[in-house]
Design a protein around this motif. Structure first.
Motif, PDB file in Angstrom:
ATOM      1  N   ILE A 126     -12.009 -12.528  -3.878  1.00 10.33           N
ATOM      2  CA  ILE A 126     -10.588 -12.857  -3.686  1.00 10.33           C
ATOM      3  C   ILE A 126      -9.740 -11.587  -3.696  1.00 10.33           C
ATOM      4  O   ILE A 126      -8.870 -11.390  -2.840  1.00 10.33           O
ATOM      5  N   VAL A 127     -10.006 -10.717  -4.679  1.00  6.67           N
ATOM      6  CA  VAL A 127      -9.253  -9.456  -4.773  1.00  6.67           C
ATOM      7  C   VAL A 127      -9.458  -8.621  -3.513  1.00  6.67           C
ATOM      8  O   VAL A 127      -8.511  -8.056  -2.944  1.00  6.67           O
ATOM      9  N   LEU A 128     -10.702  -8.543  -3.051  1.00  5.38           N
ATOM     10  CA  LEU A 128     -11.030  -7.762  -1.855  1.00  5.38           C
ATOM     11  C   LEU A 128     -10.306  -8.303  -0.622  1.00  5.38           C
ATOM     12  O   LEU A 128      -9.747  -7.538   0.172  1.00  5.38           O
ATOM     13  N   ALA A 129     -10.280  -9.620  -0.478  1.00  4.26           N
ATOM     14  CA  ALA A 129      -9.608 -10.240   0.672  1.00  4.26           C
ATOM     15  C   ALA A 129      -8.114  -9.915   0.673  1.00  4.26           C
ATOM     16  O   ALA A 129      -7.523  -9.629   1.728  1.00  4.26           O
ATOM     17  N   LEU A 130      -7.494  -9.936  -0.517  1.00  2.75           N
ATOM     18  CA  LEU A 130      -6.058  -9.626  -0.625  1.00  2.75           C
ATOM     19  C   LEU A 130      -5.779  -8.166  -0.273  1.00  2.75           C
ATOM     20  O   LEU A 130      -4.796  -7.858   0.413  1.00  2.75           O
ATOM     21  N   ILE A 131      -6.655  -7.267  -0.727  1.00  2.00           N
ATOM     22  CA  ILE A 131      -6.475  -5.835  -0.436  1.00  2.00           C
ATOM     23  C   ILE A 131      -6.568  -5.584   1.064  1.00  2.00           C
ATOM     24  O   ILE A 131      -5.732  -4.891   1.651  1.00  2.00           O
ATOM     25  N   ILE A 132      -7.576  -6.166   1.702  1.00  4.49           N
ATOM     26  CA  ILE A 132      -7.770  -5.964   3.142  1.00  4.49           C
ATOM     27  C   ILE A 132      -6.601  -6.542   3.941  1.00  4.49           C
ATOM     28  O   ILE A 132      -6.110  -5.930   4.892  1.00  4.49           O
ATOM     29  N   ALA A 133      -6.137  -7.718   3.535  1.00  4.02           N
ATOM     30  CA  ALA A 133      -5.031  -8.371   4.246  1.00  4.02           C
ATOM     31  C   ALA A 133      -3.766  -7.522   4.231  1.00  4.02           C
ATOM     32  O   ALA A 133      -2.990  -7.524   5.194  1.00  4.02           O
ATOM     33  N   HIS A 134      -3.565  -6.776   3.143  1.00  3.56           N
ATOM     34  CA  HIS A 134      -2.345  -5.965   3.025  1.00  3.56           C
ATOM     35  C   HIS A 134      -2.510  -4.563   3.618  1.00  3.56           C
ATOM     36  O   HIS A 134      -1.520  -3.936   4.003  1.00  3.56           O
ATOM     37  N   THR A 135      -3.736  -4.049   3.682  1.00  3.86           N
ATOM     38  CA  THR A 135      -3.939  -2.690   4.192  1.00  3.86           C
ATOM     39  C   THR A 135      -4.077  -2.641   5.711  1.00  3.86           C
ATOM     40  O   THR A 135      -3.719  -1.648   6.336  1.00  3.86           O
ATOM     41  N   PHE A 136      -4.583  -3.717   6.326  1.00  8.23           N
ATOM     42  CA  PHE A 136      -4.820  -3.685   7.773  1.00  8.23           C
ATOM     43  C   PHE A 136      -3.545  -3.406   8.584  1.00  8.23           C
ATOM     44  O   PHE A 136      -3.561  -2.558   9.478  1.00  8.23           O
ATOM     45  N   PRO A 137      -2.407  -4.071   8.304  1.00  8.24           N
ATOM     46  CA  PRO A 137      -1.193  -3.777   9.085  1.00  8.24           C
ATOM     47  C   PRO A 137      -0.759  -2.316   8.945  1.00  8.24           C
ATOM     48  O   PRO A 137      -0.240  -1.729   9.896  1.00  8.24           O
ATOM     49  N   VAL A 138      -0.975  -1.738   7.760  1.00 11.18           N
ATOM     50  CA  VAL A 138      -0.590  -0.339   7.551  1.00 11.18           C
ATOM     51  C   VAL A 138      -1.440   0.589   8.402  1.00 11.18           C
ATOM     52  O   VAL A 138      -0.940   1.510   9.051  1.00 11.18           O
ATOM     53  N   PHE A 139      -2.750   0.343   8.432  1.00 12.87           N
ATOM     54  CA  PHE A 139      -3.633   1.183   9.231  1.00 12.87           C
ATOM     55  C   PHE A 139      -3.350   1.025  10.725  1.00 12.87           C
ATOM     56  O   PHE A 139      -3.547   1.958  11.497  1.00 12.87           O
ATOM     57  N   SER A 140      -2.888  -0.144  11.136  1.00 10.97           N
ATOM     58  CA  SER A 140      -2.516  -0.335  12.538  1.00 10.97           C
ATOM     59  C   SER A 140      -1.353   0.581  12.901  1.00 10.97           C
ATOM     60  O   SER A 140      -1.303   1.132  14.007  1.00 10.97           O
ATOM     61  N   MET A 141      -0.413   0.739  11.965  1.00  6.33           N
ATOM     62  CA  MET A 141       0.728   1.619  12.203  1.00  6.33           C
ATOM     63  C   MET A 141       0.315   3.090  12.167  1.00  6.33           C
ATOM     64  O   MET A 141       0.905   3.923  12.862  1.00  6.33           O
ATOM     65  N   VAL A 142      -0.701   3.401  11.365  1.00  9.15           N
ATOM     66  CA  VAL A 142      -1.137   4.797  11.221  1.00  9.15           C
ATOM     67  C   VAL A 142      -1.526   5.388  12.567  1.00  9.15           C
ATOM     68  O   VAL A 142      -1.149   6.523  12.896  1.00  9.15           O
ATOM     69  N   PHE A 143      -2.258   4.631  13.394  1.00 11.81           N
ATOM     70  CA  PHE A 143      -2.768   5.195  14.636  1.00 11.81           C
ATOM     71  C   PHE A 143      -1.676   5.369  15.682  1.00 11.81           C
ATOM     72  O   PHE A 143      -1.788   6.209  16.568  1.00 11.81           O
ATOM     73  N   LYS A 144      -0.606   4.602  15.558  1.00  9.16           N
ATOM     74  CA  LYS A 144       0.547   4.843  16.427  1.00  9.16           C
ATOM     75  C   LYS A 144       1.208   6.165  16.052  1.00  9.16           C
ATOM     76  O   LYS A 144       1.689   6.908  16.912  1.00  9.16           O
ATOM     77  N   LYS A 145       1.229   6.459  14.750  1.00  5.11           N
ATOM     78  CA  LYS A 145       1.790   7.733  14.304  1.00  5.11           C
ATOM     79  C   LYS A 145       0.895   8.905  14.708  1.00  5.11           C
ATOM     80  O   LYS A 145       1.375  10.010  14.935  1.00  5.11           O
ATOM     81  N   TYR A 146      -0.418   8.661  14.797  1.00  5.91           N
ATOM     82  CA  TYR A 146      -1.331   9.697  15.287  1.00  5.91           C
ATOM     83  C   TYR A 146      -0.934  10.103  16.708  1.00  5.91           C
ATOM     84  O   TYR A 146      -0.966  11.287  17.064  1.00  5.91           O
ATOM     85  N   ASP A 147      -0.570   9.112  17.534  1.00  8.43           N
ATOM     86  CA  ASP A 147      -0.152   9.406  18.905  1.00  8.43           C
ATOM     87  C   ASP A 147       1.068  10.321  18.904  1.00  8.43           C
ATOM     88  O   ASP A 147       1.152  11.269  19.690  1.00  8.43           O
ATOM     89  N   ALA A 148       2.033  10.021  18.035  1.00  8.74           N
ATOM     90  CA  ALA A 148       3.242  10.830  17.960  1.00  8.74           C
ATOM     91  C   ALA A 148       2.922  12.253  17.514  1.00  8.74           C
ATOM     92  O   ALA A 148       3.493  13.229  18.021  1.00  8.74           O
ATOM     93  N   LEU A 149       1.994  12.374  16.558  1.00  7.11           N
ATOM     94  CA  LEU A 149       1.594  13.699  16.075  1.00  7.11           C
ATOM     95  C   LEU A 149       0.916  14.492  17.186  1.00  7.11           C
ATOM     96  O   LEU A 149       1.229  15.665  17.417  1.00  7.11           O
ATOM     97  N   ASN A 150      -0.014  13.859  17.885  1.00  4.90           N
ATOM     98  CA  ASN A 150      -0.702  14.531  18.989  1.00  4.90           C
ATOM     99  C   ASN A 150       0.265  14.908  20.100  1.00  4.90           C
ATOM    100  O   ASN A 150       0.118  15.960  20.735  1.00  4.90           O
TER     101      ASN A 150
END
Length: 577
Positions: A169-193
């Motif tokens: 249960i704890v693992l599922a909650l962590i993944i559910a909250h981290t996935f949207p953040v990581f999705s945003m991270v790669f958009k910022k990678y584009d801006a950095l590049n």
């Protein structure tokens, strides 16, 4: 997305299957060891049966060796499978990018494509290795270890079951909250590049305007945004380890307390309790490994989507069912042509263009900035498709031609001249792979490039830096024109390609074209009247439409736009003199 990516495993399917098979064998060996250890304690040590201790000990060593071998083989095949998978993904993306039309390319930024080919592929590669190793090992370890705990003692096994559900249960909650953040991270990678690429490619302009501090601050902003998102994600991920350790120690305490009571009561043996301690570590470590794998998969999900998007992108320009493989001549016809860069857009770049050009004619094209001169000529080699009407070359709609055949016969020198790293000969053979030295020299003489090439120490073997940074703008333009001429095309388009050469050289180039390639249809976009005044006809463009067509003398008499441009240039030249 998953189907697209898995289609690129290809020749590495065998390695991808062998890795989890060896992992499962490794898990089975590790599960057997605690049982043997319990037997040594209960049937060997407590009963003073030394021979049993030696026998079980030797068996444990053998099983440990088999487990180690399986682990090594699993790592070997996983490394080969993941690296090969990454190679295939890069190849698939790069090959598909080469098929893109200009319209497809317009959808993606260059930094975005670079990020997909590098960072995103690396993330997917790491996740794939985790899947075929960790995601094979952890579930089987969890299942086998849980099964053995129930075999040893059902009451104590309930501790494992409750702990497993809690951690899941704890693992599922962590993944559910981290996935949207990581999705945003790669958009910022584009801006950095994008920041890095823009700065490096335009470093001379940056230094000329003393804007180094501005560029540093821009990069710092992009880097800081990326840092904040990673910190946000990592804060959530850090909860994983404390929760895991809390659960592990709670299980050990409960096992010690309840197990001791059961040993005293005679319902549990010492060796069985020791084996349960081993299994509790197996169960909880497998859960921890699963959590790490799921986090990696969550991180790579955004990368996988971006990779699949490029691989699945279909070129907007493709051959018809029965393409034409021969261009009869260099005649061109624009028949009620309308064009917009976005098909559904109401803002047309070209509107009701009607024009007929005979084979071998020299056509000048002139007009103000934004009058759609470049858009007009880009429709001829079918770099874009018309949104209305049709463009015909040699009397055949360009959409009916094989694209490669058409573009081989329509040579275009773009506004932004690009030379590739390599010798001058290498660059010339972009126009024709098997061009002889005589053909290269002839093309360079036509473009007035041979004159300066002969002054270079290595002549045609002179090395050109990436982007042609070690030659002047005028030299670059002349080499690009020569590269187009080597193709011996039926149509030659020069899109403001002599703007960096002096008027004398410009005149010599036009004279060479008139005498040496009279059968080639030549379209010359220019800002200078002198570059087009000797053309057979001149097209005056204005606001996406043809304002007038005629000779130099006719336009001076009848067209206000052409006359204004001519007078401003003649007056400017007189003032300079």
């Amino acid at each position: 997305m998953l189907k697209t990516l898995m289609g690129e495993v290809k020749e590495y399917k065998r390695d991808s299957i062998l890795s989890p098979i060896f992992v499962i064998m490794e898990v089975i060996m590790e599960i057997i060891i605690p049982i043997l250890m319990a037997s040594i304690i209960d049937n060997g040590v407590e009963k003073s049966n030394i021979s049993h201790v030696w026998t079980m000990g030797a068996l444990m060593v053998a099983i440990a060796m088999i487990s180690m071998f399986c682990g090594v083989m699993s790592g070997k095949y996983a490394a080969r499978a993941s690296s090969g998978f990454a190679k295939n993904l890069r190849k698939a993306m790069y090959e598909n990018i080469q098929t893109f039309s200009f319209a497809n390319i317009d959808k993606y930024s260059t930094p975005g494509l670079v990020t997909r080919l590098t960072t995103d592929v690396t993330n997917v590669q790491n996740a794939y290795q985790m899947i075929i190793r960790m995601c094979a090992r952890s579930p089987f370890m969890l299942i086998f270890a849980m099964t053995m705990t129930f075999v040893v003692n059902r009451k104590l096994a309930m501790i494992f079951l409750v702990a497993t559900i809690f951690l899941a249960i704890v693992l599922a909650l962590i993944i559910a909250h981290t996935f949207p953040v990581f999705s945003m991270v790669f958009k910022k990678y584009d801006a950095l590049n994008a920041s890095v690429q823009e700065n490096v490619s335009a470093i001379r302009v940056v230094k000329a305007y003393v804007r180094e501090d501005y560029e540093v601050n821009k990069f710092h902003t992009a880097s800081n945004n990326l840092y904040k998102l990673f910190v946000q994600a990592e804060k959530l991920l850090t909860l994983n380890m404390p929760v895991m350790q809390f659960t592990v120690y709670s299980c050990i305490l409960l096992l010690s307390w309840l197990g001791a009571k059961m040993i005293v009561a005679g319902s549990l043996q010492t060796g069985e309790l020791v084996s349960l301690f081993a299994y509790v570590m197996n169960v909880l470590v497998s859960l921890m490994m699963m959590s790490m794998a799921f986090v990696m998969i969550a991180m790579s999900k955004a990368s996988a989507d971006r990779i699949a998007e490029v691989i699945n992108e279909k070129a907007s320009l493709v051959n018809g069912e029965n393409p034409v493989y021969e261009v009869p001549d260099g005649s061109i016809l624009f028949d009620h042509v309308n064009f917009a860069y976005q098909k559904d857009s109401e803002n047309k770049v070209l509107n009701e263009i009607n024009c007929e050009i005979k084979a071998g004619e020299t056509i000048g094209i002139i007009g103000g900035t934004g009058s759609a001169k470049t858009s007009f000529v880009q429709l001829i080699p079918r770099l874009y498709d018309v949104t209305g009407g049709c463009v015909k070359v040699g009397g055949i709609d360009v959409r009916e031609y094989d694209i490669e055949t058409l573009r081989d016969q329509v040579a275009m020198v773009l506004q932004n001249n690009v030379l590739f790293s390599g010798t001058i000969n290498d660059n010339m053979r972009w126009g024709k792979k098997d061009a002889t030295q005589e053909e290269i020299i002839r093309a360079c003489r036509l473009s007035q490039a041979d004159e300066f090439v002969q002054t270079l120490p290595d002549k045609y073997e002179t090395y050109i830096e990436q982007g042609g940074t070690n030659v002047s703008g005028g030299q670059k333009q002349r080499l690009c024109i020569a590269r187009a001429l080597i193709k011996k095309p039926k149509i030659l388009i020069l899109d403001d390609s002599t703007s960096a050469v002096d008027t004398r050289t410009d005149s010599l180039i036009r004279q060479a074209f008139a005498t040496e390639i009279p059968d080639t249809t030549k379209l010359i976009i220019a800002q200078r009247i002198t570059s087009v005044q000797d053309a057979d006809r001149i097209i005056v463009m204005n606001d996406g439409m043809i304002d007038a067509i005629g000779t130099h003398e006719e336009l001076l008499t009848d067209n206000m736009i052409y006359r204004d441009v001519y007078e401003s240039q003649v007056k400017g030249a007189a003032e300079n003199e």
